[in-house]
Each structure stands twice: as C-alpha cells, then as structure tokens.
Scaffold this active site. Structure first.
Site, PDB file in Angstrom:
ATOM      1  N   SER A   1       0.856  -1.180   0.000  1.00 12.54           N
ATOM      2  CA  SER A   1       0.000   0.000   0.000  1.00 12.54           C
ATOM      3  C   SER A   1       0.891   1.229   0.000  1.00 12.54           C
ATOM      4  O   SER A   1       2.065   1.164   0.384  1.00 12.54           O
ATOM      5  CB  SER A   1      -0.907   0.006   1.232  1.00 12.54           C
ATOM      6  N   ARG A   2       0.343   2.363  -0.441  1.00  7.56           N
ATOM      7  CA  ARG A   2       1.088   3.616  -0.315  1.00  7.56           C
ATOM      8  C   ARG A   2       1.183   4.055   1.146  1.00  7.56           C
ATOM      9  O   ARG A   2       1.981   4.911   1.497  1.00  7.56           O
ATOM     10  CB  ARG A   2       0.414   4.714  -1.149  1.00  7.56           C
TER      11      ARG A   2
ATOM     12  N   TYR B   1       4.102   0.049  -3.661  1.00  2.00           N
ATOM     13  CA  TYR B   1       3.831  -1.028  -4.613  1.00  2.00           C
ATOM     14  C   TYR B   1       5.124  -1.537  -5.238  1.00  2.00           C
ATOM     15  O   TYR B   1       5.251  -2.726  -5.557  1.00  2.00           O
ATOM     16  CB  TYR B   1       2.878  -0.547  -5.700  1.00  2.00           C
TER      17      TYR B   1
ATOM     18  N   LYS C   1     -11.650  -6.242 -12.137  1.00  4.75           N
ATOM     19  CA  LYS C   1     -12.499  -5.662 -13.170  1.00  4.75           C
ATOM     20  C   LYS C   1     -12.978  -4.294 -12.672  1.00  4.75           C
ATOM     21  O   LYS C   1     -13.011  -4.060 -11.448  1.00  4.75           O
ATOM     22  CB  LYS C   1     -13.660  -6.606 -13.503  1.00  4.75           C
TER      23      LYS C   1
ATOM     24  N   ARG D   1     -15.727   6.901  -3.921  1.00  5.75           N
ATOM     25  CA  ARG D   1     -14.925   6.462  -5.070  1.00  5.75           C
ATOM     26  C   ARG D   1     -15.767   6.339  -6.327  1.00  5.75           C
ATOM     27  O   ARG D   1     -15.326   6.693  -7.427  1.00  5.75           O
ATOM     28  CB  ARG D   1     -14.289   5.108  -4.742  1.00  5.75           C
TER      29      ARG D   1
ATOM     30  N   ASP E   1     -17.711  -0.110 -12.692  1.00  4.82           N
ATOM     31  CA  ASP E   1     -17.827  -0.861 -11.453  1.00  4.82           C
ATOM     32  C   ASP E   1     -18.943  -1.899 -11.509  1.00  4.82           C
ATOM     33  O   ASP E   1     -18.769  -3.037 -11.068  1.00  4.82           O
ATOM     34  CB  ASP E   1     -18.061   0.089 -10.280  1.00  4.82           C
TER      35      ASP E   1
END
Length: 354
Positions: free
Chosen positions: A62-63, A84, A123, A191, A204
């Site tokens: 993760s960042r 990453y 996806k 998001r 999504d």
C-alpha cells in the site's frame, strides 16, 4: 437477495441441466500471491483464498505502510510494504493481485508486469481500451500471465450456462437480458462518484452485464446507449441495447441510483435460462420451457467465497505455462473495454487525463 425457487418434481428433474465441470479451487497448484491496495475487495479476495484454496498470500503493498501492516496482521500475511514497487520486486511473489480503484489499475499492473510478475487485475480491467491494449502487449512481451478478475466467468453456474449454450438446448438465442444496479450513497462510497478515480456505474457495475452478454452472444455488431450522469459528471445510469451480426439482442442496464434485481436471462427458440440475482455471483440457474413452466434447476454448491475460483484458474494456467485463460481471454477483455469506451463516449463521460 437470492430467491427460493421451487424444486422441480417431474421425472426430468435433475437430468436436463448439466453438472458443472469446475475443478475444486482447493486442488489448484499453490502460488505465492502479493496483494496491491488492501481495501474491501482485497479483503474479500484474501478471505476466499485462505478459506477455500491452497494459495498463499505472502505480501501486501500500500502507499500507506500502516494500512499495509494492519491488513497483514488481520490476515496473517508475512510481509507488508509501504509501496507497490517494493511488493512487485519481492522475489517470493509469483503473482500480483491488483485491487485498487480503476484509475490505478494500469500503472500498478504495468509495474508488476515489468518486474516479471504474473498479474490478476480487478475488473473493470483498466480505465479504457488503450490502457488495456498496452497492458496486454507488455505482458506478452515480458512472457507473464495476465487476466481480468471477472470472477463471474469462473463460477460453477456459469459453466452450466456455457454447456447449455454449447449443447444447443436453448435453440437459436435471440435475447439476452442482464442488469446490475445498486443504490450508492456518495458519502459512503465516494470512489464511485469520483472522476479522478474513474468512478461511475459502467466500470464498477455495468461491466458485469456487458461481459455476460459478450460471453453469451460473442462480439457485438452495434451498441446503442442512453444514460444519466451523476452530480459529479460520471455515468450514474446507462441502458444499452447491443446486437450481433445474426440479429440477436442484448438488453442491459446499470445504475448507481437504485437497487435492481441483478438477474440475467438467455432466451432461445426452444427454451430460456434464468439466472437468479445476483447473477454475477454464485447463483441458481433455471431452465424454462416455451410453456413458461420450469424444467430443471441448478443450485450452486455454495453462496460465499466465489472469488477463489478466479485465483484457482490463474494458478492452473500459470502452472501449465499458459499466459492467459480460455475462460476470460485477453481479446475479450479488450472488446468489453472497447464497448465501455463507446458507451461513455455516447454519454459524454471522460476521465481526467484521458
């Protein structure tokens, strides 16, 4: 919500619909997995792997190093990285699962490919077809496995659907219907409303009915779409009619504004298949005759843990030296992305940086 369908009592019950050929996920060769972006879907994926397969999750990246460590502690993952780049350079990682928002798929998958890792990308595969093409080209050049994590394609009930279509049991297929709508709250799921994260209904939710119709009908000859934007400018709702060269139609819908049945059907000249909601997860399948009476019903072996099937498929392919899956070919992933691009164009929706 799944519906209770009646058990068919006539003598044909249990003898018409085929048995799924889907191998047990637990029997797939074990690979070492690294997980990029430890969010909700990543948690669902790791839970499914740990409960239903022999796959090993050995690293998470993760960042935010703290977020990676919390995820690693939750699932007993040995390594947690605050970037990453560190994860994809870990020599113990065989395959990277990219679980970030759509806006990050291209960069993070490309990073893994260039490091020589096999990759499973959530996806929708990328923001657009151009990014998909570049990932596919890079994976083939590097000689690594690449697949879209369209988990529906690998579930037992979809193998039942495939076999029915191959057998001709439905006759000539004329109409496919599928929908996926959820009532999304911008405060709870920001998001999905964020253009910079490639939000909207299509990537999504809508990718499910479009991919399903593509699997059943093959390449589309035409796509006609109408839609409504959300308050941020992303696609909030889209309805599509797709056609094939033979004249078959697909009637598809997706929305962020309302909870729809999330069912699917395939109608032919001899019979109809109905897939209960949600059709994209482990679901029941009903075969219905021209008299509108049910002929046979398939009940899935379980309702949870369905994300394990895609991981098992990736592991089998990689162990066999294959660079893509026949169940979710890269060419079809690209075609679906091209359809989604076209629909967004018709709706006047573009993401920053495109």
């Amino acid at each position: 919500m799944t519906q209770d369908w009646p058990v068919i009592a006539d003598e044909a019950a249990g003898t018409v619909l085929p048995v799924p050929r889907t191998p047990s996920p637990r029997e797939a060769p074990a690979l070492n997995w690294g997980v990029v972006a430890p969010g909700w879907i990543a948690a669902q994926f790791v839970e499914a792997l740990q409960e239903h397969t022999a796959q090993k999750v050995v690293a998470v990246g993760s960042r935010d190093a703290g977020r990676a460590r919390a995820f690693a502690d939750r699932f007993a993952v040995p390594k947690a990285y605050g970037s990453y780049a560190e994860l994809v350079e870990d020599g113990d990682v065989d395959i990277v699962y990219v679980a970030s928002p759509h806006s990050g798929h291209f960069e993070q998958a490309m990073q893994a490919i260039e490091a020589g890792r096999h990759v499973l990308v959530e996806k929708a595969f990328t923001r657009n077809a151009r990014e998909a093409e570049q990932l596919i080209e890079a994976a083939r050049k590097r000689g690594v496995f690449l697949m879209e994590a369209m988990w529906t394609r690998f579930l037992p009930h979809i193998d039942v659907v495939r076999q029915v279509l191959d057998s001709g049991l439905l006759g000539e297929v004329h109409t496919v219907t599928a929908d996926h709508g959820q009532q999304m709250d911008p405060d709870l799921t920001p998001r999905l409303f964020a253009p910079e994260l490639a939000g909207g209904a299509l990537l999504d939710l809508g990718v499910y009915p479009v991919s399903f119709a593509s699997m059943v009908l093959g390449p589309f000859a035409s796509v006609t779409a109408v839609g409504t934007k959300a308050f941020t400018g992303v696609d909030g709702q889209a309805s599509m009619v797709v056609t094939t060269g033979s004249g078959a139609h697909g009637v598809l819908n997706t929305t962020l504004f309302a909870r729809t049945p999330t069912t699917a059907s395939i109608s032919g000249t001899h019979a109809r298949l109905e897939i209960e909601g949600p059709f994209y997860g482990p679901a029941g399948v009903r075969l219905v005759g021209l008299d509108n009476e049910p002929i046979d019903v398939f009940v899935p072996p379980r309702r949870v843990g369905g994300l394990c099937y895609q991981a098992a498929e990736a592991a089998r392919c990689i162990s066999a030296g294959r660079l893509e899956s026949d169940l979710m070919p890269l060419a079809e992933t690209l075609r679906v992305m091209q359809v989604l691009d076209g629909v967004r164009h018709d709706l006047g929706v573009a993401f920053p940086g495109e």
